[in-house]
Design a protein around this motif. Structure first.
Motif, PDB file in Angstrom:
ATOM      1  N   ASP A 100      -7.693   0.259   0.184  1.00 14.31           N
ATOM      2  CA  ASP A 100      -7.410  -0.078   1.808  1.00 14.31           C
ATOM      3  C   ASP A 100      -7.240  -1.230   2.259  1.00 14.31           C
ATOM      4  OD1 ASP A 100      -7.773   0.127   4.484  1.00 14.31           O
ATOM      5  OD2 ASP A 100      -8.710   1.878   4.768  1.00 14.31           O
ATOM      6  N   ALA A 101      -5.904  -1.889   2.665  1.00 17.65           N
ATOM      7  CA  ALA A 101      -6.005  -3.222   3.120  1.00 17.65           C
ATOM      8  C   ALA A 101      -6.671  -3.462   4.296  1.00 17.65           C
ATOM      9  CB  ALA A 101      -4.494  -3.572   3.083  1.00 17.65           C
ATOM     10  N   LYS A 102      -6.726  -2.559   5.295  1.00 15.13           N
ATOM     11  CA  LYS A 102      -7.679  -2.732   6.454  1.00 15.13           C
ATOM     12  C   LYS A 102      -9.202  -2.953   6.081  1.00 15.13           C
ATOM     13  CE  LYS A 102      -4.526  -0.442   9.456  1.00 15.13           C
ATOM     14  NZ  LYS A 102      -4.289   0.962  10.345  1.00 15.13           N
ATOM     15  N   THR A 103      -9.730  -2.292   5.197  1.00  6.63           N
ATOM     16  CA  THR A 103     -11.057  -2.304   5.095  1.00  6.63           C
ATOM     17  C   THR A 103     -11.371  -3.214   3.942  1.00  6.63           C
ATOM     18  OG1 THR A 103     -11.092  -0.186   3.899  1.00  6.63           O
ATOM     19  CG2 THR A 103     -11.763  -0.241   6.259  1.00  6.63           C
ATOM     20  N   GLN A 104     -10.553  -3.541   3.025  1.00  4.78           N
ATOM     21  CA  GLN A 104     -10.630  -4.303   1.802  1.00  4.78           C
ATOM     22  C   GLN A 104     -11.791  -3.616   0.849  1.00  4.78           C
ATOM     23  OE1 GLN A 104     -11.262  -8.455   2.590  1.00  4.78           O
ATOM     24  NE2 GLN A 104      -9.357  -8.611   4.012  1.00  4.78           N
ATOM     25  N   LYS A 119     -15.689  -7.438   1.105  1.00  5.51           N
ATOM     26  CA  LYS A 119     -16.177  -8.119   2.305  1.00  5.51           C
ATOM     27  C   LYS A 119     -17.851  -8.197   2.189  1.00  5.51           C
ATOM     28  CE  LYS A 119     -12.877  -7.038   5.748  1.00  5.51           C
ATOM     29  NZ  LYS A 119     -12.650  -6.256   7.096  1.00  5.51           N
ATOM     30  N   TYR A 143       0.819  -1.127   0.064  1.00 11.36           N
ATOM     31  CA  TYR A 143      -0.116   0.015   0.092  1.00 11.36           C
ATOM     32  C   TYR A 143       0.957   1.270  -0.043  1.00 11.36           C
ATOM     33  CZ  TYR A 143       0.804  -0.104   5.055  1.00 11.36           C
ATOM     34  OH  TYR A 143       1.423  -0.256   6.556  1.00 11.36           O
TER      35      TYR A 143
END
Length: 174
Positions: free
Chosen positions: A68-72, A101, A5
């Motif tokens: 955004d890797a956290k929220t995908q 997700k 990212y």
């Protein structure tokens, strides 16, 4: 090693293409009989462990994309184009957000969706629920959502008939 990212966009695009190329080539080889003359090495057919039935490409092109890797969540901005051949859909918008997700895409800004066969929809905001194959559309203030459906007339001059859609119908709300 730098997290993906934090890489420059040009490197992320190259990385994405490197991941997609073997899958794309495998898909072409498994469906296009004209390539059966061994134009590619046999190993390319096994470049992915997933079959086309398990993974179907949904392509989004735009001027800028962020992940955004956290929220995908993938956010695409500027001249957004979506192509989803498995559902015979195309879409354009100013912005799109793919929520991996929740398996949904939120389009905004002059959204136009076209389904094979000519059915189409125009709205300011559209949410596409991938698993349900359903669209929820909202208009601009003091405007309306517009949908165009191709209706096939019956041969006997009676009541018109509508062919069964490939994807469940559009749903709009005001």
């Amino acid at each position: 090693m730098m997290p993906c990212y934090q890489l420059p966009i040009s490197q992320i695009r190259r990385f994405g293409l490197a991941l997609l190329l073997p899958v794309t080539l495998w898909g072409v080889m498994s469906t296009d009989n004209s390539l059966s003359g061994n134009s590619f090495p046999i190993q390319m057919q096994t470049a992915t462990a997933q079959t086309p039935q398990e993974n179907r490409p949904l392509t989004i092109r735009s001027d800028v994309q962020e992940y955004d890797a956290k929220t995908q969540v993938v956010t695409a901005r500027g001249n957004v184009q979506m192509l989803y051949p498995a559902r015979q859909l195309q879409a354009t918008a100013a912005q799109a957000q793919y929520f991996s997700k929740e398996r949904r895409i939120d389009f905004s800004g002059n959204v136009y969706i076209l389904q094979k066969g000519g059915n189409s929809m125009r709205a300011e905001k559209v949410t596409y629920l991938i698993d349900e194959g359903r669209f929820v559309a909202l208009p601009q203030s003091n405007r309306q959502v517009e949908s165009i459906y191709m209706v096939q007339e019956s041969d006997d001059g009676g009541q018109p008939t509508t062919p069964a859609p490939q994807t469940p119908g559009f749903k709009g709300s005001n």
